[in-house]
Design a protein around this motif. Structure first.
Motif, PDB file in Angstrom:
ATOM      1  N   SER A  54      29.933  53.017  37.584  1.00 51.11           N
ATOM      2  CA  SER A  54      29.851  52.036  36.854  1.00 51.11           C
ATOM      3  C   SER A  54      29.188  50.673  37.406  1.00 51.11           C
ATOM      4  O   SER A  54      29.578  50.512  38.693  1.00 51.11           O
ATOM      5  N   PRO A  55      28.818  49.810  36.544  1.00 53.23           N
ATOM      6  CA  PRO A  55      28.304  48.948  37.397  1.00 53.23           C
ATOM      7  C   PRO A  55      29.929  47.779  37.663  1.00 53.23           C
ATOM      8  O   PRO A  55      30.991  48.352  37.259  1.00 53.23           O
ATOM      9  N   LEU A  56      28.928  46.922  38.397  1.00 56.14           N
ATOM     10  CA  LEU A  56      30.701  45.913  38.661  1.00 56.14           C
ATOM     11  C   LEU A  56      31.427  45.269  37.389  1.00 56.14           C
ATOM     12  O   LEU A  56      30.674  45.499  36.437  1.00 56.14           O
ATOM     13  N   PHE A  57      32.604  44.815  37.640  1.00 56.28           N
ATOM     14  CA  PHE A  57      33.186  44.344  36.574  1.00 56.28           C
ATOM     15  C   PHE A  57      34.069  45.104  35.882  1.00 56.28           C
ATOM     16  O   PHE A  57      35.117  45.457  35.590  1.00 56.28           O
ATOM     17  N   TYR A  58      33.665  46.915  35.655  1.00 53.93           N
ATOM     18  CA  TYR A  58      34.307  47.401  34.531  1.00 53.93           C
ATOM     19  C   TYR A  58      35.164  48.207  35.206  1.00 53.93           C
ATOM     20  O   TYR A  58      36.042  48.453  36.810  1.00 53.93           O
ATOM     21  N   GLY A  59      36.599  48.489  34.448  1.00 51.83           N
ATOM     22  CA  GLY A  59      38.066  49.075  35.119  1.00 51.83           C
ATOM     23  C   GLY A  59      38.459  47.610  35.816  1.00 51.83           C
ATOM     24  O   GLY A  59      39.647  48.032  36.363  1.00 51.83           O
ATOM     25  N   GLN A  60      37.858  46.815  36.025  1.00 50.89           N
ATOM     26  CA  GLN A  60      38.854  45.576  36.542  1.00 50.89           C
ATOM     27  C   GLN A  60      40.337  45.049  36.204  1.00 50.89           C
ATOM     28  O   GLN A  60      40.885  44.753  37.286  1.00 50.89           O
ATOM     29  N   THR A  61      40.863  46.108  35.381  1.00 54.22           N
ATOM     30  CA  THR A  61      41.836  45.163  34.470  1.00 54.22           C
ATOM     31  C   THR A  61      42.995  46.261  34.665  1.00 54.22           C
ATOM     32  O   THR A  61      43.902  45.191  35.061  1.00 54.22           O
ATOM     33  N   PHE A  62      43.391  47.066  34.602  1.00 51.52           N
ATOM     34  CA  PHE A  62      43.693  48.399  35.045  1.00 51.52           C
ATOM     35  C   PHE A  62      44.040  49.135  36.119  1.00 51.52           C
ATOM     36  O   PHE A  62      44.992  49.466  36.866  1.00 51.52           O
ATOM     37  N   PHE A  63      42.288  49.520  37.169  1.00 58.06           N
ATOM     38  CA  PHE A  63      42.010  50.016  38.392  1.00 58.06           C
ATOM     39  C   PHE A  63      41.049  49.481  39.166  1.00 58.06           C
ATOM     40  O   PHE A  63      41.404  50.234  39.591  1.00 58.06           O
ATOM     41  N   ASN A  64      41.689  48.382  38.859  1.00 56.15           N
ATOM     42  CA  ASN A  64      40.845  47.403  39.980  1.00 56.15           C
ATOM     43  C   ASN A  64      39.253  47.395  40.154  1.00 56.15           C
ATOM     44  O   ASN A  64      39.475  47.364  41.364  1.00 56.15           O
ATOM     45  N   ASP A  72      37.537  47.479  30.365  1.00 61.60           N
ATOM     46  CA  ASP A  72      37.786  46.734  31.521  1.00 61.60           C
ATOM     47  C   ASP A  72      38.545  47.436  31.982  1.00 61.60           C
ATOM     48  O   ASP A  72      39.016  47.591  33.096  1.00 61.60           O
ATOM     49  N   GLY A  73      39.749  48.198  30.924  1.00 64.80           N
ATOM     50  CA  GLY A  73      40.793  48.826  31.623  1.00 64.80           C
ATOM     51  C   GLY A  73      40.736  50.313  30.635  1.00 64.80           C
ATOM     52  O   GLY A  73      39.888  51.082  30.454  1.00 64.80           O
ATOM     53  N   ARG A  74      42.391  50.478  30.398  1.00 61.56           N
ATOM     54  CA  ARG A  74      42.065  51.950  29.370  1.00 61.56           C
ATOM     55  C   ARG A  74      42.156  51.874  27.888  1.00 61.56           C
ATOM     56  O   ARG A  74      41.689  51.034  27.563  1.00 61.56           O
ATOM     57  N   LEU A  75      41.160  53.484  27.992  1.00 60.82           N
ATOM     58  CA  LEU A  75      40.596  53.452  26.824  1.00 60.82           C
ATOM     59  C   LEU A  75      42.055  54.622  25.687  1.00 60.82           C
ATOM     60  O   LEU A  75      43.261  54.579  26.272  1.00 60.82           O
ATOM     61  N   ILE A  76      41.784  54.535  24.372  1.00 63.38           N
ATOM     62  CA  ILE A  76      43.378  55.007  23.763  1.00 63.38           C
ATOM     63  C   ILE A  76      43.127  56.729  23.807  1.00 63.38           C
ATOM     64  O   ILE A  76      44.402  56.686  24.240  1.00 63.38           O
ATOM     65  N   ILE A  77      42.455  57.222  25.101  1.00 68.92           N
ATOM     66  CA  ILE A  77      43.193  58.292  25.351  1.00 68.92           C
ATOM     67  C   ILE A  77      43.243  58.319  26.274  1.00 68.92           C
ATOM     68  O   ILE A  77      44.702  59.214  26.315  1.00 68.92           O
TER      69      ILE A  77
END
Length: 384
Positions: A54-64, A72-77
């Motif tokens: 994934s590019p930079l910034f993805y997952g930053q909210t929850f996964f750092n 930016d973080g978690r999905l419904i699943i």
């Protein structure tokens, strides 16, 4: 002063549970595993395992940091798995230290239900669609069943990372796919009426695979999302600009197409219930749940509901470069970066939702008020 007896208090307590909160009062299902099929709304890393990180910034909210999710973080699943006491689902194609004991995820970003005709890669939006479509995802599942049981039966260190055989009959099967089929039709300039005419055959291929899961693998519990309000997505509004918008600024024609898809899907689900008498099938109105955020964004703390959080340029903060990537614009190198506070946006990168939006939607789904029958995921199994 008169005091209520213990039996009276108990009666009141039971009344509150069974009448005022019937969903919570019932005994929860015990799913040994979750098996998910779909597109970027539920992909936990299948696309990145196939095509790159994934590019930079993805997952930053929850996964750092990048987690394989297009958010930016978690999905419904993810919220669903946690609510059922399960680990986050590992993508089938991620082979590095993967734990499949509680299920597997076959979803892929940009996946379609039918065989795609506008295939990755393309250099500019809409980029094309993923060759690992729903039919391939099912083929991967078939392979997963055979290989996982061979590894489990062989014993050794890896056996505990594989699901028990009983999980395939007793597991929860979840589906969230369809929006990319509609987008592909729109991007190939197919008239909307012709796209609508193709939907029964498209949905028929979807239900045929579901029947195969039922007949060949003993699957009995199915959780099926319809498609969301595609006409509200920043990438749609940017690539297919229109003045024919509704009261919140979404494309009327595209959302009408999405609702037609959902109507055909709902009819097919109703038919499945008669054809698969032992199945418990929950049809989930994702469209209405997400559209409620656009109707009253301020009630959920959202600002600029039609803009992507992470992007660059245009009325909807979507263009080239896309989130996390860099391009030359007017002679200068620029990178598309996230907004200051993703929790105040509905859409993350133009294509998918923020963790904040996903969390609100899951909380809505957990009430059962957007489902037919009105189940939460915990109550989706067959009641005897």
């Amino acid at each position: 002063m008169n005091y209520l007896s213990l039996s009276s208090l108990l009666s009141i307590f039971l009344f509150v549970l069974t009448v005022l909160s019937p969903v919570d009062a019932q005994k929860a299902c015990r799913f040994p595993a979750i098996y998910n099929f779909g597109d970027g709304n539920s992909d936990t890393g299948g696309f990145t395992a196939t095509f790159g990180s994934s590019p930079l910034f993805y997952g930053q909210t929850f996964f750092n940091g990048p987690s394989g999710r297009s958010s930016d973080g978690r999905l419904i699943i993810d919220f669903m798995a946690s609510s059922l006491g399960k680990k986050f689902l590992s993508p089938y194609l991620d082979s590095l230290g993967t734990d499949f004991s509680q299920g597997a995820n076959f979803a892929q970003l940009l996946a379609t239900t039918g065989l795609p005709t506008l295939i990755l890669p393309k250099d500019s939006p809409p980029f094309g669609f993923n060759p690992i479509y729903y039919g391939v995802q099912f083929s991967e599942f078939v392979q997963f069943v055979e290989r996982s049981q061979r590894i489990r039966n062989r014993g050794g260190k890896s056996s505990c990372l594989m699901p028990k055989n009983e999980s395939f009959a007793k597991g929860l099967y979840t589906f969230d796919i369809g929006q990319n089929d509609l987008a592909q039709g729109l991007f190939t300039n197919t008239p909307i009426d012709d796209i609508k005419k193709s939907l029964p055959d498209l949905i028929s291929s979807f239900t045929a695979t579901l029947k195969n899961l039922y007949n060949s693998f003993g699957a009995r519990t199915f959780w099926i999302h319809n498609t969301g309000p595609l006409g509200c997505y920043p990438y749609i509004l940017t690539i297919l600009p229109t003045n024919n918008v509704d009261s919140v600024g979404c494309s009327k024609a595209v959302n009408d197409l999405a609702q037609t898809f959902n109507s055909v899907l709902k009819t097919a689900v109703d038919q499945l219930r008669s054809e698969l008498p032992e199945a418990a099938i929950t049809y989930v109105d994702i469209y209405s749940a997400y559209y409620s955020l656009y109707l009253e964004p301020q009630n959920y703390g959202f600002e600029r509901p039609l803009e992507a959080c992470c992007g660059l340029g245009g009325a909807y903060n979507f263009g080239s470069p896309t989130c996390g990537s860099t391009a030359t614009v007017n002679g200068s190198q620029v990178t598309a970066t996230p907004c200051k506070d993703p929790s105040k946006r509905i859409n993350w990168d133009g294509f998918t939702y923020t963790e904040a939006a996903n969390k609100i939607i899951f909380d809505k789904l957990a009430t059962g008020s957007y489902s037919d029958p009105p189940n939460s995921p915990k109550l989706a199994c067959r009641r005897k």
